[in-house]
Write a protein that holds these residues in place. Structure first.
Motif, PDB file in Angstrom:
ATOM      1  N   GLN A   1       0.840  -1.196   0.000  1.00  0.00           N
ATOM      2  CA  GLN A   1       0.000   0.000   0.000  1.00  0.00           C
ATOM      3  C   GLN A   1       0.876   1.248   0.000  1.00  0.00           C
ATOM      4  O   GLN A   1       1.863   1.314   0.735  1.00  0.00           O
ATOM      5  CB  GLN A   1      -0.906  -0.005   1.246  1.00  0.00           C
ATOM      6  N   VAL A   2       0.522   2.191  -0.827  1.00  0.00           N
ATOM      7  CA  VAL A   2       1.254   3.448  -0.915  1.00  0.00           C
ATOM      8  C   VAL A   2       0.269   4.593  -0.741  1.00  0.00           C
ATOM      9  O   VAL A   2      -0.821   4.587  -1.325  1.00  0.00           O
ATOM     10  CB  VAL A   2       1.968   3.584  -2.272  1.00  0.00           C
ATOM     11  N   GLN A   3       0.631   5.538   0.080  1.00  0.00           N
ATOM     12  CA  GLN A   3      -0.164   6.757   0.212  1.00  0.00           C
ATOM     13  C   GLN A   3       0.627   7.932  -0.327  1.00  0.00           C
ATOM     14  O   GLN A   3       1.818   8.073  -0.014  1.00  0.00           O
ATOM     15  CB  GLN A   3      -0.546   6.997   1.667  1.00  0.00           C
ATOM     16  N   LEU A   4      -0.024   8.746  -1.121  1.00  0.00           N
ATOM     17  CA  LEU A   4       0.612   9.907  -1.732  1.00  0.00           C
ATOM     18  C   LEU A   4      -0.058  11.168  -1.228  1.00  0.00           C
ATOM     19  O   LEU A   4      -1.278  11.303  -1.319  1.00  0.00           O
ATOM     20  CB  LEU A   4       0.507   9.832  -3.251  1.00  0.00           C
ATOM     21  N   VAL A   5       0.743  12.093  -0.710  1.00  0.00           N
ATOM     22  CA  VAL A   5       0.219  13.352  -0.192  1.00  0.00           C
ATOM     23  C   VAL A   5       0.853  14.488  -0.980  1.00  0.00           C
ATOM     24  O   VAL A   5       2.074  14.665  -0.966  1.00  0.00           O
ATOM     25  CB  VAL A   5       0.504  13.511   1.310  1.00  0.00           C
ATOM     26  N   GLN A   6       0.019  15.263  -1.628  1.00  0.00           N
ATOM     27  CA  GLN A   6       0.491  16.351  -2.476  1.00  0.00           C
ATOM     28  C   GLN A   6       0.499  17.684  -1.728  1.00  0.00           C
ATOM     29  O   GLN A   6      -0.302  17.903  -0.813  1.00  0.00           O
ATOM     30  CB  GLN A   6      -0.403  16.481  -3.708  1.00  0.00           C
ATOM     31  N   SER A   7       1.404  18.550  -2.131  1.00  0.00           N
ATOM     32  CA  SER A   7       1.459  19.911  -1.612  1.00  0.00           C
ATOM     33  C   SER A   7       1.939  20.840  -2.724  1.00  0.00           C
ATOM     34  O   SER A   7       2.473  20.384  -3.742  1.00  0.00           O
ATOM     35  CB  SER A   7       2.366  20.006  -0.393  1.00  0.00           C
ATOM     36  N   GLY A   8       1.770  22.110  -2.481  1.00  0.00           N
ATOM     37  CA  GLY A   8       2.115  23.094  -3.496  1.00  0.00           C
ATOM     38  C   GLY A   8       0.876  23.500  -4.265  1.00  0.00           C
ATOM     39  O   GLY A   8      -0.235  23.224  -3.858  1.00  0.00           O
ATOM     40  N   GLY A   9       1.049  24.117  -5.389  1.00  0.00           N
ATOM     41  CA  GLY A   9      -0.077  24.597  -6.169  1.00  0.00           C
ATOM     42  C   GLY A   9      -0.532  25.961  -5.701  1.00  0.00           C
ATOM     43  O   GLY A   9       0.065  26.578  -4.833  1.00  0.00           O
ATOM     44  N   GLY A  10      -1.622  26.440  -6.315  1.00  0.00           N
ATOM     45  CA  GLY A  10      -2.152  27.743  -5.953  1.00  0.00           C
ATOM     46  C   GLY A  10      -2.425  28.592  -7.171  1.00  0.00           C
ATOM     47  O   GLY A  10      -2.589  28.087  -8.287  1.00  0.00           O
ATOM     48  N   LEU A  11      -2.462  29.902  -6.944  1.00  0.00           N
ATOM     49  CA  LEU A  11      -2.767  30.869  -7.998  1.00  0.00           C
ATOM     50  C   LEU A  11      -1.507  31.628  -8.384  1.00  0.00           C
ATOM     51  O   LEU A  11      -0.773  32.110  -7.507  1.00  0.00           O
ATOM     52  CB  LEU A  11      -3.829  31.843  -7.495  1.00  0.00           C
ATOM     53  N   VAL A  12      -1.264  31.735  -9.675  1.00  0.00           N
ATOM     54  CA  VAL A  12      -0.079  32.430 -10.158  1.00  0.00           C
ATOM     55  C   VAL A  12      -0.432  33.135 -11.464  1.00  0.00           C
ATOM     56  O   VAL A  12      -1.331  32.691 -12.191  1.00  0.00           O
ATOM     57  CB  VAL A  12       1.092  31.440 -10.358  1.00  0.00           C
ATOM     58  N   GLN A  13       0.267  34.216 -11.746  1.00  0.00           N
ATOM     59  CA  GLN A  13       0.060  34.908 -13.013  1.00  0.00           C
ATOM     60  C   GLN A  13       0.779  34.193 -14.142  1.00  0.00           C
ATOM     61  O   GLN A  13       1.769  33.474 -13.913  1.00  0.00           O
ATOM     62  CB  GLN A  13       0.561  36.344 -12.912  1.00  0.00           C
ATOM     63  N   ALA A  14       0.315  34.395 -15.337  1.00  0.00           N
ATOM     64  CA  ALA A  14       0.972  33.811 -16.507  1.00  0.00           C
ATOM     65  C   ALA A  14       2.441  34.209 -16.525  1.00  0.00           C
ATOM     66  O   ALA A  14       2.788  35.366 -16.250  1.00  0.00           O
ATOM     67  CB  ALA A  14       0.275  34.270 -17.776  1.00  0.00           C
ATOM     68  N   GLY A  15       3.286  33.234 -16.836  1.00  0.00           N
ATOM     69  CA  GLY A  15       4.720  33.459 -16.824  1.00  0.00           C
ATOM     70  C   GLY A  15       5.382  33.125 -15.503  1.00  0.00           C
ATOM     71  O   GLY A  15       6.613  33.083 -15.417  1.00  0.00           O
ATOM     72  N   GLY A  16       4.578  32.905 -14.488  1.00  0.00           N
ATOM     73  CA  GLY A  16       5.107  32.610 -13.168  1.00  0.00           C
ATOM     74  C   GLY A  16       5.469  31.146 -12.995  1.00  0.00           C
ATOM     75  O   GLY A  16       5.400  30.346 -13.944  1.00  0.00           O
ATOM     76  N   SER A  17       5.867  30.801 -11.758  1.00  0.00           N
ATOM     77  CA  SER A  17       6.335  29.448 -11.450  1.00  0.00           C
ATOM     78  C   SER A  17       5.647  28.905 -10.211  1.00  0.00           C
ATOM     79  O   SER A  17       5.259  29.667  -9.320  1.00  0.00           O
ATOM     80  CB  SER A  17       7.850  29.449 -11.217  1.00  0.00           C
ATOM     81  N   LEU A  18       5.523  27.598 -10.187  1.00  0.00           N
ATOM     82  CA  LEU A  18       5.046  26.868  -9.015  1.00  0.00           C
ATOM     83  C   LEU A  18       5.797  25.553  -8.944  1.00  0.00           C
ATOM     84  O   LEU A  18       6.273  25.043  -9.965  1.00  0.00           O
ATOM     85  CB  LEU A  18       3.549  26.586  -9.117  1.00  0.00           C
ATOM     86  N   LYS A  19       5.844  24.993  -7.736  1.00  0.00           N
ATOM     87  CA  LYS A  19       6.447  23.675  -7.568  1.00  0.00           C
ATOM     88  C   LYS A  19       5.493  22.795  -6.782  1.00  0.00           C
ATOM     89  O   LYS A  19       5.069  23.152  -5.681  1.00  0.00           O
ATOM     90  CB  LYS A  19       7.785  23.766  -6.851  1.00  0.00           C
ATOM     91  N   LEU A  20       5.167  21.652  -7.353  1.00  0.00           N
ATOM     92  CA  LEU A  20       4.326  20.662  -6.688  1.00  0.00           C
ATOM     93  C   LEU A  20       5.200  19.573  -6.097  1.00  0.00           C
ATOM     94  O   LEU A  20       6.213  19.190  -6.682  1.00  0.00           O
ATOM     95  CB  LEU A  20       3.343  20.052  -7.685  1.00  0.00           C
ATOM     96  N   SER A  21       4.773  19.080  -4.938  1.00  0.00           N
ATOM     97  CA  SER A  21       5.460  17.968  -4.294  1.00  0.00           C
ATOM     98  C   SER A  21       4.479  16.824  -4.086  1.00  0.00           C
ATOM     99  O   SER A  21       3.281  17.043  -3.927  1.00  0.00           O
ATOM    100  CB  SER A  21       6.041  18.402  -2.947  1.00  0.00           C
ATOM    101  N   CYS A  22       5.023  15.628  -4.065  1.00  0.00           N
ATOM    102  CA  CYS A  22       4.219  14.427  -3.858  1.00  0.00           C
ATOM    103  C   CYS A  22       5.013  13.507  -2.939  1.00  0.00           C
ATOM    104  O   CYS A  22       5.997  12.895  -3.365  1.00  0.00           O
ATOM    105  CB  CYS A  22       3.945  13.764  -5.202  1.00  0.00           C
ATOM    106  N   ALA A  23       4.610  13.441  -1.682  1.00  0.00           N
ATOM    107  CA  ALA A  23       5.320  12.646  -0.686  1.00  0.00           C
ATOM    108  C   ALA A  23       4.657  11.288  -0.544  1.00  0.00           C
ATOM    109  O   ALA A  23       3.436  11.197  -0.357  1.00  0.00           O
ATOM    110  CB  ALA A  23       5.322  13.378   0.648  1.00  0.00           C
ATOM    111  N   ALA A  24       5.458  10.247  -0.615  1.00  0.00           N
ATOM    112  CA  ALA A  24       4.945   8.882  -0.559  1.00  0.00           C
ATOM    113  C   ALA A  24       5.270   8.228   0.772  1.00  0.00           C
ATOM    114  O   ALA A  24       6.349   8.430   1.338  1.00  0.00           O
ATOM    115  CB  ALA A  24       5.538   8.062  -1.698  1.00  0.00           C
TER     116      ALA A  24
END
Length: 127
Positions: A1-24
């Protein structure tokens, strides 16, 4: 069994950056390939990026090549999706997922081959 918990995301303007994480959870993170998918409102879920068990091979859908980067840290049981130069059309709920079934042709694009999924995280890019 594996559980995945995501973090990051949100609202950003075009041209901007975000980083998503996925912890297992679990001790066998390095035995799974990882993928990221997304689903925009009114659209089907689509493949975004994937990475092999060791991190030596990466795969991207054409629309994100050169802008999004998938990576993983097996020591931290975590996968990442660095998103740069974001566009409004990147707006979607993003999901990470794991698969051990990498012997199939173009396995990375086939969501039915992925066994465990994160809870999803919203990414909104404003114009």
């Amino acid at each position: 069994q594996v559980q995945l918990v995501q973090s990051g995301g949100g609202l950003v303007q075009a041209g901007g950056s975000l980083k998503l994480s996925c912890a297992a959870s679990g001790r066998t993170f390095s035995s799974y390939a990882m993928g990221w998918f997304r689903q925009a409102p009114g659209k089907e879920r689509e493949f975004v990026a994937a990475i092999s068990r060791s991190g030596g091979n990466t795969y991207y859908t054409d629309s994100v090549k050169g802008r999004l980067t998938i990576s993983r840290d097996n020591a931290k049981n975590t996968a990442y999706l660095q998103m740069n130069s974001l566009k409004p059309e990147d707006t979607a709920v993003y999901y990470c997922a794991t698969t051990g079934r990498t012997t199939y042709s173009s396995w990375w694009t086939k969501d039915y081959l992925y066994d465990y999924w994160g809870q999803g995280t919203q990414v909104t890019v404003s114009s």
